[in-house]
Design an enzyme around this catalytic site. Structure first.
Site, PDB file in Angstrom:
ATOM      1  N   GLU A 149       0.837  -1.206   0.000  1.00  0.00           N
ATOM      2  CA  GLU A 149       0.000   0.000   0.000  1.00  0.00           C
ATOM      3  C   GLU A 149       0.872   1.256   0.000  1.00  0.00           C
ATOM      4  O   GLU A 149       0.417   2.347  -0.312  1.00  0.00           O
ATOM      5  CB  GLU A 149      -0.895   0.017   1.252  1.00  0.00           C
ATOM      6  CG  GLU A 149      -2.240  -0.639   1.064  1.00  0.00           C
ATOM      7  CD  GLU A 149      -2.162  -2.108   0.734  1.00  0.00           C
ATOM      8  OE1 GLU A 149      -2.098  -2.430  -0.469  1.00  0.00           O
ATOM      9  OE2 GLU A 149      -2.153  -2.951   1.651  1.00  0.00           O
ATOM     10  N   ASN A 209      -0.926  -7.300  -4.256  1.00  0.00           N
ATOM     11  CA  ASN A 209      -1.387  -6.291  -5.200  1.00  0.00           C
ATOM     12  C   ASN A 209      -0.230  -5.475  -5.753  1.00  0.00           C
ATOM     13  O   ASN A 209       0.862  -5.426  -5.192  1.00  0.00           O
ATOM     14  CB  ASN A 209      -2.387  -5.354  -4.519  1.00  0.00           C
ATOM     15  CG  ASN A 209      -1.818  -4.697  -3.278  1.00  0.00           C
ATOM     16  OD1 ASN A 209      -1.798  -5.302  -2.216  1.00  0.00           O
ATOM     17  ND2 ASN A 209      -1.342  -3.472  -3.397  1.00  0.00           N
ATOM     18  N   ASP A 256      -6.067  -3.453  -5.388  1.00  0.00           N
ATOM     19  CA  ASP A 256      -5.581  -4.137  -4.177  1.00  0.00           C
ATOM     20  C   ASP A 256      -6.024  -5.602  -4.169  1.00  0.00           C
ATOM     21  O   ASP A 256      -6.298  -6.175  -3.112  1.00  0.00           O
ATOM     22  CB  ASP A 256      -6.045  -3.395  -2.912  1.00  0.00           C
ATOM     23  CG  ASP A 256      -5.357  -3.888  -1.638  1.00  0.00           C
ATOM     24  OD1 ASP A 256      -4.308  -4.559  -1.741  1.00  0.00           O
ATOM     25  OD2 ASP A 256      -5.874  -3.608  -0.546  1.00  0.00           O
TER      26      ASP A 256
HETATM   27  O1  LIG Z   1      -0.042  -5.186   0.095  1.00  0.00           O
HETATM   28  C1  LIG Z   1       0.476  -5.581   1.132  1.00  0.00           C
HETATM   29  O2  LIG Z   1       1.705  -5.673   1.307  1.00  0.00           O
HETATM   30  C2  LIG Z   1      -0.431  -5.950   2.240  1.00  0.00           C
HETATM   31  C3  LIG Z   1       0.027  -6.397   3.464  1.00  0.00           C
HETATM   32  C4  LIG Z   1      -0.900  -6.753   4.464  1.00  0.00           C
HETATM   33  C5  LIG Z   1      -0.304  -7.236   5.741  1.00  0.00           C
HETATM   34  O3  LIG Z   1       0.922  -7.461   5.738  1.00  0.00           O
HETATM   35  O4  LIG Z   1      -0.950  -7.383   6.749  1.00  0.00           O
HETATM   36  C6  LIG Z   1      -2.294  -6.648   4.154  1.00  0.00           C
HETATM   37  C7  LIG Z   1      -2.649  -6.199   2.879  1.00  0.00           C
HETATM   38  N1  LIG Z   1      -1.741  -5.856   1.963  1.00  0.00           N
HETATM   39  C8  LIG Z   1      -4.012  -6.082   2.446  1.00  0.00           C
HETATM   40  O5  LIG Z   1      -4.275  -5.675   1.297  1.00  0.00           O
HETATM   41  C9  LIG Z   1      -5.058  -6.438   3.328  1.00  0.00           C
HETATM   42  O6  LIG Z   1      -6.245  -6.383   2.964  1.00  0.00           O
HETATM   43  C10 LIG Z   1      -4.702  -6.876   4.625  1.00  0.00           C
HETATM   44  C11 LIG Z   1      -5.511  -7.248   5.700  1.00  0.00           C
HETATM   45  C12 LIG Z   1      -4.649  -7.554   6.696  1.00  0.00           C
HETATM   46  C13 LIG Z   1      -4.965  -7.992   8.053  1.00  0.00           C
HETATM   47  O7  LIG Z   1      -4.042  -8.482   8.712  1.00  0.00           O
HETATM   48  O8  LIG Z   1      -6.124  -7.838   8.466  1.00  0.00           O
HETATM   49  N2  LIG Z   1      -3.377  -7.402   6.283  1.00  0.00           N
HETATM   50  C14 LIG Z   1      -3.375  -6.978   5.023  1.00  0.00           C
HETATM   51 CA   LIG Z   2      -2.474  -4.850  -0.078  1.00  0.00          CA
END
Ligand SMILES: O=C(O)c1cc(C(=O)O)c2c(n1)C(=O)C(=O)c1cc(C(=O)O)[nH]c1-2
Ligand SMILES: [Ca+2]
Length: 672
Positions: A178, A256, A301
């Site tokens: 992100e 993503n 995403d």
């Molecule tokens: O793009 C990324 O590197 C990344 C990392 C993470 C993460 O490491 O927790 C999440 C997401 N994206 C993501 O898109 C997402 O919806 C998400 C939910 C969660 C969570 O732990 O609830 N982590 C992440």
């Molecule tokens: Ca993500």
């Protein structure tokens, strides 16, 4: 205890048929989360009761799948803290705190979570939120070695996922897409910690040599006019990895693209390999073997890091080695795991970005979904039709079980974004470094939220049964040979279902919403069911579906169990904020500042109800009146709140106050 010295590849494979231990994140190398134990079954599950509970001393999200070997449970809490417990009694054996600097929590997109450890030959491996991979002595919890997995500390790399051990190598990816990072996965020697290999998911700066052939090939699918390497390109491997010992292939799910908006990072389009894909690697060398991309040119995403499951399915009379996958994009995939060929895909929730997949495995996209000008209610939204919450697969029922959902969001390409770090007020969370190049909810999304457990038949690509919940963001699943499926819920329960029919057979309160997955194990002839409960994750920071706010707890159940439950605590929500003085002219600018700095953690004041972080529309008036004291190096920095010194001005804070009080006033019901 023998401290897990005998846990190696042969151990994990042999255990898959006895189910006495839970030796790997997904139970076995294929990640089935299917326990062959059947002492607890549809006839007697009503007698299930607490054997013990354990306080994880955590106020944030708990996402760990516990590992159990030799009567010892290894489980992680928020801030990557490891706890080793007697799996029979819940008595603490040791704990290990990697002391993640609280000041770096802003680098984590989605709560300060951790999805668990790996155990191998007497050591326990954990990834810390600040990006270290740490090996501990399984007997004592003392650190044996530590490696920094972060290639560039000027970027927001984290670790939230569980390491996996394959053939003496500990394998780990990172989070961060992100913010603008370049995803990769790294293998370290389990004994010494020495780096064995690293595979990048997306190509780097084309003016420099590519690391390998797979990167040269990938670079052809990106448009250099978007200078994608400056933002990093994304593709982070932050959750699932599984392994097929016969084929000697390691499968990873990639995340993503970064920034989200493809117009900005690769204006001419292209598939942008290898984002949002399943990739097979040689686990010995880290060499690319094949890929299948689920969302070409991802712009929403649409991570493909959701649990991969290896299964052998009978398709058209032939047994096929496949991968089962339900990624964020809303389609359920069956892929040939020997060569990456597409077999079938079918949407498991309503989807409006594609009408289906053609026979070559390419999505048939809907016109205008990539409009550079028009906002779009993308369904599923960036929270995914299914997020990281674990899926299980029962070879007895032939069904895969996973929590599906909709969290409505509206996305629009942000034309003001002009490269990594070009942040302006109104760009979501850009004040702490997010680089999505998308505006979120510039129009109010029209779809409705839901959460449901789906039992999916992958052979016929159709839903076998479903169970509707009160909200999105329910827990991962466990399937057992007792014809049961266990799942924890956003509304603070753990439930057992008949795996074939979906009939609800048993439930027990958990004091807080559950997002992690249950496990099962056996000691002295007794089968246990265990789940680590703790509301949070990205949705749970600002939202909730139960008033339960009990600290993170491991709940373990056994037939006839009668242990007491902990004293449950409730979320403290004050009255709707009133009386903070503000200038109504400041509300508009305050809105943009709030979106850029506060909204994903604290939600919309007075509208959302607060998650594991407080909603600012329901806090004491003096908090908001003295907001500057919290924003600038305030008392909650020690709990992970960013320090906005140098990022916001005192005048900005006045505007944010105007937005908070203004919004609370706007939603207040008028008294007749
Ligand atoms: O793009 C990324 O590197 C990344 C990392 C993470 C993460 O490491 O927790 C999440 C997401 N994206 C993501 O898109 C997402 O919806 C998400 C939910 C969660 C969570 O732990 O609830 N982590 C992440
Ligand atoms: Ca993500």
């Amino acid at each position: 205890a023998t401290a897990a010295v005998e846990v190696d590849q042969a151990f994990v494979i042999a255990n898959a048929s006895t189910g006495k231990n839970w030796p790997a994140n997904g139970f076995d190398y294929g990640g089935t989360r299917f326990s062959p134990l059947e002492q607890i079954n549809t006839d007697n599950v009503k007698q299930l009761g607490p054997a013990w509970t354990y306080d994880l001393q955590s106020e944030r999200g708990i996402e760990a799948t516990p590992i159990v070997v030799d009567g010892v449970m290894y489980v992680t809490a928020s801030w990557s803290v490891v706890h080793a417990l007697d799996a029979r009694t819940g008595k603490k054996l040791w704990s290990y705190d990697p002391h993640v600097p609280r000041r770096m929590a802003y680098k984590a997109c989605c709560d300060v979570v951790n999805r668990g450890v790996a155990v191998y030959k007497g050591k326990v491996y954990v990834g810390s939120l600040d990006g270290r991979l740490i090996a501990l002595d399984a007997g004592t919890g003392k650190k044996v070695w530590e490696q920094d997995t972060v290639s560039d500390h000027s970027r927001s790399y984290t670790i939230t996922g569980a390491p996996r051990v394959v053939k003496g190598k500990v394998i780990i990816g990172n989070g961060g897409a992100e913010f603008g990072v370049r995803g990769y996965v790294t293998a370290y020697d389990a004994e010494t910690g020495k780096q064995a290999w690293r595979w990048f998911v997306v190509p780097g700066d084309p003016s420099k040599p590519y690391e390998d052939e797979s990167m040269a090939k990938a670079a052809k699918t990106w448009d250099p006019a978007g200078k994608y390497w400056e933002a990093g390109g994304g593709g982070t491997v932050w959750n699932s990895m599984v392994y097929d010992p016969e084929l000697n292939l390691l499968y990873i799910g990639t995340g993503n693209a970064s920034p989200w908006s493809q117009h900005q990072r690769s204006p001419a389009g292209g598939d942008n390999l290898y984002v949002a894909s399943i990739v097979a690697l040689n686990p010995d060398t880290g060499k690319y073997v094949w890929h299948y991309q689920e969302t070409p040119g991802d712009s929403w995403d649409y991570t493909s890091v959701q649990d991969l499951i290896l299964a052998d399915l009978k398709l058209d009379g032939k047994t096929r080695k496949v991968i089962l996958h339900a990624p964020k994009n809303g389609f359920f995939f069956v892929i040939d795991r020997t060569n990456g060929r597409f077999i079938s895909a079918k949407n498991f929730v309503d989807v409006n970005w594609a009408t289906g997949y053609d026979k070559n495995g390419r999505p048939i996209e809907v016109a205008n979904v990539r409009s550079p000008d028009k906002p779009f209610d993308i369904i599923p939204g960036p929270f995914g039709g299914h997020n990281w919450h674990s899926m299980s697969y029962s070879p007895l029922t032939g069904l895969a079980y996973f929590p599906a959902q909709n969290v409505p969001l509206n996305l629009a390409n942000d034309k003001r974004w002009s490269g990594q770090g070009s942040n302006k007020p109104g760009q979501p969370m850009s004040g702490i470094g997010w680089n999505t190049a998308m505006l979120i909810n510039s129009q109010t999304p029209k779809s409705k939220p839901f959460g449901r457990l789906i039992a999916w038949d992958p052979v016929n690509q159709r839903e076998a049964w479903r169970h509707e919940y009160v909200s999105p963001w329910n827990g991962g699943t466990l399937a057992t040979a007792g014809n049961l499926v266990f799942e924890g819920t956003a509304d603070a329960r753990i439930i057992a279902f008949n795996a074939r029919t979906g009939q609800q057979l048993w439930d027990s309160p958990t004091g807080t919403g559950v997002i992690a997955a249950p496990i099962s194990y056996e000691i002295d002839g007794k089968q246990y069911i265990s789940v680590a409960a703790g509301w949070g994750g990205v949705y749970g920071e600002s939202q909730r579906a139960s008033e339960g706010n009990t600290p993170g707890t491991v709940y373990t159940f056994v037939l006839g169990g009668k242990a007491p439950l902990p004293k449950f605590t409730e979320y403290q929500r004050g009255a709707l904020l009133s009386g903070v003085k503000y200038d109504p002219k400041d509300v508009e600018a305050g809105t943009a500042l709030y979106v850029s700095n506060c909204v994903f953690c604290h939600g919309v004041p007075g509208v959302d109800k607060g998650g594991n972080l407080p909603n600012l529309g329901y806090v004491d008036k003096t908090f908001i009146e003295h907001l500057d004291q919290f924003v600038f190096n305030g008392p909650f920095v020690s709990k992970g709140m960013p320090d906005f010194t140098g990022k916001l001005t005192p005048d900005d804070v006045e505007k944010i106050k105007a937005f908070i009080q203004g919004t609370a006033d706007a939603v207040r019901p008028s008294t007749p």
